[in-house]
Write an enzyme that holds these catalytic residues in place. Structure first.
Site, mmCIF file in Angstrom:
data_model
loop_
_atom_site.group_PDB
_atom_site.id
_atom_site.type_symbol
_atom_site.label_atom_id
_atom_site.label_comp_id
_atom_site.label_asym_id
_atom_site.label_seq_id
_atom_site.Cartn_x
_atom_site.Cartn_y
_atom_site.Cartn_z
ATOM 1 N N ALA A 35 20.276 -18.027 6.966
ATOM 2 C CA ALA A 35 20.852 -16.684 6.946
ATOM 3 C C ALA A 35 19.852 -15.652 6.435
ATOM 4 O O ALA A 35 19.437 -14.741 7.167
ATOM 5 C CB ALA A 35 22.118 -16.686 6.095
ATOM 6 N N ASP A 56 11.408 -24.537 7.837
ATOM 7 C CA ASP A 56 12.818 -24.892 7.768
ATOM 8 C C ASP A 56 12.968 -26.346 8.188
ATOM 9 O O ASP A 56 12.323 -26.792 9.133
ATOM 10 C CB ASP A 56 13.672 -23.995 8.659
ATOM 11 C CG ASP A 56 15.153 -24.117 8.325
ATOM 12 O OD1 ASP A 56 15.673 -23.236 7.613
ATOM 13 O OD2 ASP A 56 15.789 -25.099 8.752
ATOM 14 N N ARG A 67 26.204 -15.729 10.737
ATOM 15 C CA ARG A 67 25.371 -14.974 9.800
ATOM 16 C C ARG A 67 23.874 -15.141 10.031
ATOM 17 O O ARG A 67 23.078 -14.496 9.344
ATOM 18 C CB ARG A 67 25.706 -15.402 8.361
ATOM 19 C CG ARG A 67 25.334 -16.847 8.075
ATOM 20 C CD ARG A 67 26.021 -17.408 6.855
ATOM 21 N NE ARG A 67 25.654 -18.817 6.636
ATOM 22 C CZ ARG A 67 26.198 -19.831 7.289
ATOM 23 N NH1 ARG A 67 27.108 -19.622 8.212
ATOM 24 N NH2 ARG A 67 25.826 -21.069 7.032
ATOM 25 N N GLU A 129 16.412 -26.809 -6.302
ATOM 26 C CA GLU A 129 15.269 -27.726 -6.313
ATOM 27 C C GLU A 129 14.061 -27.092 -5.638
ATOM 28 O O GLU A 129 12.943 -27.114 -6.178
ATOM 29 C CB GLU A 129 15.637 -29.036 -5.611
ATOM 30 C CG GLU A 129 14.484 -30.033 -5.573
ATOM 31 C CD GLU A 129 14.809 -31.265 -4.742
ATOM 32 O OE1 GLU A 129 13.954 -32.164 -4.697
ATOM 33 O OE2 GLU A 129 15.888 -31.331 -4.148
ATOM 34 N N THR A 130 14.269 -26.490 -4.467
ATOM 35 C CA THR A 130 13.159 -25.865 -3.758
ATOM 36 C C THR A 130 12.685 -24.608 -4.484
ATOM 37 O O THR A 130 11.485 -24.312 -4.529
ATOM 38 C CB THR A 130 13.569 -25.521 -2.318
ATOM 39 O OG1 THR A 130 14.046 -26.701 -1.669
ATOM 40 C CG2 THR A 130 12.385 -24.969 -1.532
ATOM 41 N N CYS A 167 8.916 -15.240 -14.861
ATOM 42 C CA CYS A 167 9.183 -16.056 -13.674
ATOM 43 C C CYS A 167 10.588 -16.637 -13.772
ATOM 44 O O CYS A 167 11.331 -16.378 -14.729
ATOM 45 C CB CYS A 167 8.136 -17.159 -13.535
ATOM 46 S SG CYS A 167 8.348 -18.541 -14.704
ATOM 47 N N CYS A 184 27.398 -21.543 -0.209
ATOM 48 C CA CYS A 184 28.037 -20.978 0.975
ATOM 49 C C CYS A 184 29.092 -21.930 1.544
ATOM 50 O O CYS A 184 30.052 -21.498 2.176
ATOM 51 C CB CYS A 184 26.991 -20.668 2.047
ATOM 52 S SG CYS A 184 25.847 -19.358 1.566
ATOM 53 N N CYS A 242 7.741 -19.772 -22.145
ATOM 54 C CA CYS A 242 8.021 -20.305 -20.819
ATOM 55 C C CYS A 242 7.173 -21.544 -20.534
ATOM 56 O O CYS A 242 5.947 -21.512 -20.702
ATOM 57 C CB CYS A 242 7.748 -19.241 -19.755
ATOM 58 S SG CYS A 242 7.875 -19.848 -18.056
ATOM 59 N N CYS A 245 4.744 -20.248 -17.333
ATOM 60 C CA CYS A 245 3.815 -19.142 -17.607
ATOM 61 C C CYS A 245 2.960 -19.392 -18.843
ATOM 62 O O CYS A 245 1.741 -19.149 -18.831
ATOM 63 C CB CYS A 245 4.590 -17.833 -17.794
ATOM 64 S SG CYS A 245 5.481 -17.261 -16.332
#
Length: 350
Positions: A35, A56, A67, A129-130, A167, A184, A242, A245
């Site tokens: 989407a 993808d 969508r 995760e990604t 971040c 979704c 962090c 960072c």
């Protein structure tokens, strides 16, 4: 023709002729062509970005069309990879833009190669995760990235400049547990929310690509198109505590992703990545034809077998398997990783 194509965009004072020239020289990576990815890719191609690489792991389904603006019913009937369908549509939109479609799953084993040489990463994924992988890659490799998310009528964007802004791990140090956030598939999503969030994200992307970073809007922007509301959450500079960072710890870049089975969020499907071969792997262009030849000999498979240059799919019982040229397989109809690995081992091999 090129000058006329971008004339209205170059007239906009925020970009200008110099900014347009810069946009035409930049490379962008868009992760996800669903989407948010569809809308972002369409806008980036029309804006004249020099080269767009997009990743993808999935195929087009009928439920996507409500969508996901790059696809149509023919794509869904074909069940083709989103990366290939997006390439066809974007090539028809703007032949000046270099397109690099990658029908693969982004993971620790390939993220360095996929992000190499890009000036910006735009997140259009549907899982944490990604996103944490992208965050580690962004900070470790010094590549700006834009976080974007949408569910229901609500969404957010977050522009991250390594070393200059906080971040994702400054805000949420640890990966949220599965099921802790709506998706979704559990809360639904409406196309106006997708359009609004992708517009915010691409506007920020154009500022970076055009060399107008002073115009970037800091912090996390939240908006709800149904409630017609929005607000900004301050983030500021990198957090001194962090793990990414400050301490330069990048656990999401570890490993190679081989042989893993991943339940796809809300999809009633499991993705199985191929394990490394000890005897050398089959060339990608040869895998699908040779696998098809083997499967045609099986009576329970033969009638459902479909093969294109991009995917092979077949049914066994109430499960549908979709195999990609790199050996990655999505098993539809169940959410048990062990069962999915067993079916892949039985019909496809290691």
């Amino acid at each position: 023709m090129t000058d006329d194509r971008y004339s209205r965009q170059a007239l906009f004072s925020g970009i200008g002729a110099d900014g347009q020239a810069r946009i035409g020289q930049r490379r962008v990576l868009v992760v996800g062509a669903g989407a948010l990815g569809s809308a972002a890719l369409d806008m980036l191609a029309r804006a004249g970005v020099g080269r767009i690489r997009f990743v993808d792991r999935d195929t087009v389904e009928l439920s996507n069309l409500q969508r996901q603006c790059l696809y149509d019913e023919a794509d869904a009937l074909e069940g083709a990879p989103k990366a290939e369908c997006a390439r066809r549509r974007l090539a028809a939109v703007n032949r000046d833009v270099g397109l690099e479609p990658l029908a693969l799953d982004l993971h620790a084993g390939n993220v360095r190669a996929v992000t190499e040489g890009v000036d910006l990463i735009l997140d259009a994924t549907d899982n944490f995760e990604t996103r944490y992988l992208l965050n580690d890659a962004s900070v470790a490799f010094g590549i700006p990235w834009i976080y974007a998310a949408v569910v229901g009528s609500y969404g957010m964007t977050f522009t991250i400049l390594p070393g200059r802004t906080g971040c994702l791990r400054c805000v949420i140090p640890d990966l949220p547990p599965p099921g802790s956030s709506p998706t979704c598939d559990t809360a639904g999503v409406i196309a106006p929310a997708v359009a609004a969030v992708s517009a915010y994200a691409v506007a920020e992307a154009l500022k970076i690509l055009a060399g107008k970073e002073d115009a970037l809007q800091p912090g996390i922007w939240h908006l709800d198109v149904w409630e017609r509301s929005g607000y900004r959450m301050e983030v500021g500079s990198p957090d001194p505590g962090c793990p990414a960072c400050a301490r330069q710890e990048f656990p999401f870049l570890a490993g190679d992703g081989a042989g893993a089975a991943l339940t796809l969020c809300g999809r009633n499907a499991v993705q199985v990545r191929p394990a490394p071969s000890r005897n050398g792997s089959e060339a990608p262009e040869a895998l699908l034809p040779s696998l098809a030849a083997r499967l045609r000999r099986l009576p329970e498979i033969r009638g459902s077998l479909r093969v294109t240059p991009h995917i092979l799919q077949f049914e066994t019982g109430d499960r549908r398997l979709v195999v990609f040229p790199d050996g990655r397989t999505i098993v539809h109809g169940g959410s048990d990783p062990a069962e999915a690995r067993s079916l892949v081992a039985r019909y496809i091999g290691a």
